[in-house]
Design a protein around this motif. Structure first.
Motif, short mmCIF file in Angstrom:
data_model
loop_
_atom_site.label_atom_id
_atom_site.label_comp_id
_atom_site.label_asym_id
_atom_site.label_seq_id
_atom_site.Cartn_x
_atom_site.Cartn_y
_atom_site.Cartn_z
N PRO A 78 26.45 -46.54 6.53
CA PRO A 78 26.31 -47.59 7.56
C PRO A 78 25.14 -47.36 8.51
CG PRO A 78 27.88 -45.95 8.30
CD PRO A 78 27.40 -45.48 6.95
N PHE A 79 24.25 -46.43 8.19
CA PHE A 79 23.20 -46.05 9.12
C PHE A 79 22.02 -47.01 9.11
CE2 PHE A 79 25.67 -42.34 7.97
CZ PHE A 79 26.04 -41.90 9.23
N PHE A 80 21.63 -47.48 7.92
CA PHE A 80 20.58 -48.48 7.78
C PHE A 80 21.10 -49.57 6.86
CE2 PHE A 80 17.99 -44.47 8.25
CZ PHE A 80 17.69 -44.67 9.60
N LEU A 81 21.12 -50.80 7.33
CA LEU A 81 21.68 -51.90 6.57
C LEU A 81 20.57 -52.80 6.05
CD1 LEU A 81 24.69 -52.90 8.88
CD2 LEU A 81 24.64 -51.24 7.01
N GLY A 82 20.82 -53.43 4.91
CA GLY A 82 19.86 -54.35 4.35
C GLY A 82 18.72 -53.62 3.65
N ARG A 83 17.78 -54.39 3.17
CA ARG A 83 16.67 -53.84 2.40
C ARG A 83 15.36 -54.50 2.81
NH1 ARG A 83 16.75 -51.38 -2.52
NH2 ARG A 83 18.92 -52.00 -2.85
N GLY A 84 14.36 -53.69 3.08
CA GLY A 84 13.00 -54.18 3.24
C GLY A 84 12.62 -54.69 4.61
N VAL A 104 20.93 -35.70 14.99
CA VAL A 104 21.69 -36.94 15.12
C VAL A 104 22.81 -37.01 14.08
CG1 VAL A 104 21.50 -39.46 15.20
CG2 VAL A 104 19.61 -38.03 15.99
N ALA A 105 22.58 -36.42 12.92
CA ALA A 105 23.58 -36.39 11.86
C ALA A 105 23.37 -35.12 11.04
CB ALA A 105 23.50 -37.63 10.98
N ARG A 106 24.41 -34.73 10.33
CA ARG A 106 24.35 -33.55 9.48
C ARG A 106 25.08 -33.87 8.19
NH1 ARG A 106 26.31 -27.47 11.27
NH2 ARG A 106 25.12 -26.32 9.70
N ALA A 107 24.53 -33.44 7.06
CA ALA A 107 25.15 -33.79 5.78
C ALA A 107 24.90 -32.71 4.75
CB ALA A 107 24.58 -35.12 5.28
N ASP A 108 25.89 -32.55 3.88
CA ASP A 108 25.71 -31.71 2.70
C ASP A 108 24.99 -32.50 1.62
OD1 ASP A 108 27.12 -29.58 3.79
OD2 ASP A 108 29.04 -30.27 2.99
N SER A 137 26.37 -36.20 1.58
CA SER A 137 27.80 -36.43 1.84
C SER A 137 28.04 -37.50 2.89
CB SER A 137 28.46 -35.12 2.27
OG SER A 137 27.86 -34.62 3.47
N ILE A 138 27.12 -37.64 3.84
CA ILE A 138 27.33 -38.60 4.92
C ILE A 138 27.28 -40.04 4.41
CG2 ILE A 138 24.93 -38.94 5.67
CD1 ILE A 138 25.99 -38.50 8.55
N LEU A 139 26.68 -40.24 3.22
CA LEU A 139 26.67 -41.56 2.59
C LEU A 139 27.72 -41.67 1.49
CD1 LEU A 139 22.81 -42.08 2.22
CD2 LEU A 139 24.29 -42.85 4.08
N ALA A 140 27.84 -40.61 0.67
CA ALA A 140 28.73 -40.68 -0.49
C ALA A 140 30.20 -40.63 -0.10
CB ALA A 140 28.40 -39.55 -1.46
#
Length: 262
Positions: free
Chosen positions: A42-48, A122-126, A195-198
């Motif tokens: 949910p961090f960046f929505l849409g494309r382009g 701001v965020a941390r992810a595996d 992981s923060i997306l998946a």
């Protein structure tokens, strides 16, 4: 370098909070800000293009700017990751949102204080492997355990570089959403993803046998680095923006440690 159009210009009133803030003395008149052109929900929505809503990371950035008390004009653009790096390193952008800290980037871009002095990510992810094979795939961290499997990965992102260094057979996807669909369709049996997306994706779209494999290959911290010239010209503002952005992220990512201003 010329940036793409249209660039979204945000009304300055959205960013004004208090003109009396101590750090407002070095407020920039304009801030050229950009982020990746592929979706990363949910961090960046849409494309382009910059849409409505733009995503959590952009919302946090605008709220952070308001909290600095600066009445700056913000220009938002979206670019492929490689162009973001080049533009920021060359001073053609001022701030890039959602970028992982790497030794290469820290040589040419400005990040918050490092070496344990601050916790302003701001965020941390595996960076971890995901499979729909359930317990049939054994993983203990050895590269050879994936011999014979094709690993799905989103191109031009940090996991792709990490996967390439392992010598695995790769199935490249244009973005994370496409990578997820390849696993769902059975085109690949293993993914390398952040992981923060998946994790939220597979919670929202359950897949039989889906499993995150431990240990992860790496853990990354994500920031909003500035160009070195921008930090040099507006040092107090840049420090306050980083602190306020960190604080905004903790309103959602509450499992992360408190923001340490040094």
């Amino acid at each position: 370098m010329a940036l793409p159009t249209p660039i979204r210009r945000l009304p300055a009133i959205l960013l004004a909070l208090s003109a009396t803030a101590a750090w407002a003395l070095d407020c920039p008149a304009r801030i050229r800000m950009a982020y990746m052109d592929a979706p990363a929900e949910p961090f960046f929505l849409g494309r382009g293009t910059v849409g409505e809503p733009p995503g959590l990371f952009v919302d946090w950035a605008l709220q952070a700017l308001a909290a600095t008390g600066c009445n700056s004009r913000v220009e938002l653009a979206r670019l492929p990751v490689a162009r973001l790096d080049k533009a920021l390193s060359e001073g053609d952008l001022d701030i890039v949102l959602g970028v992982a800290s790497t030794s290469e980037r820290e040589q040419t871009q400005a990040f918050p204080g490092r070496h344990g002095k601050r916790l302003l990510y701001v965020a941390r992810a595996d960076i971890a492997l995901y499979t729909a094979l359930g317990d049939r795939l054994v993983w203990s961290g050895q590269t050879r355990e994936l011999k014979g499997y094709k690993v799905g990965v989103a191109r031009a992102q940090m996991p792709a570089n990490l996967a390439a260094s392992q010598g695995w057979a790769l199935e490249l996807a244009p973005d994370n959403a496409s990578n997820f669909r390849k696993l769902e369709s059975g085109r690949v049996q293993v993914l390398l993803e952040t992981s923060i997306l998946a994790d939220p994706y597979f919670q929202a779209h359950p897949l039989p046998g889906i499993r995150k494999l431990n240990p992860p290959l790496a853990t990354l911290e994500y920031y909003a680095p500035a160009s070195r010239s921008f930090q040099r010209d507006f040092p107090a503002f840049t420090e306050q923006f980083w602190l306020q952005l960190c604080r905004q992220s903790r309103t959602v990512l509450r499992e992360l440690p408190a923001c340490n201003a040094g």
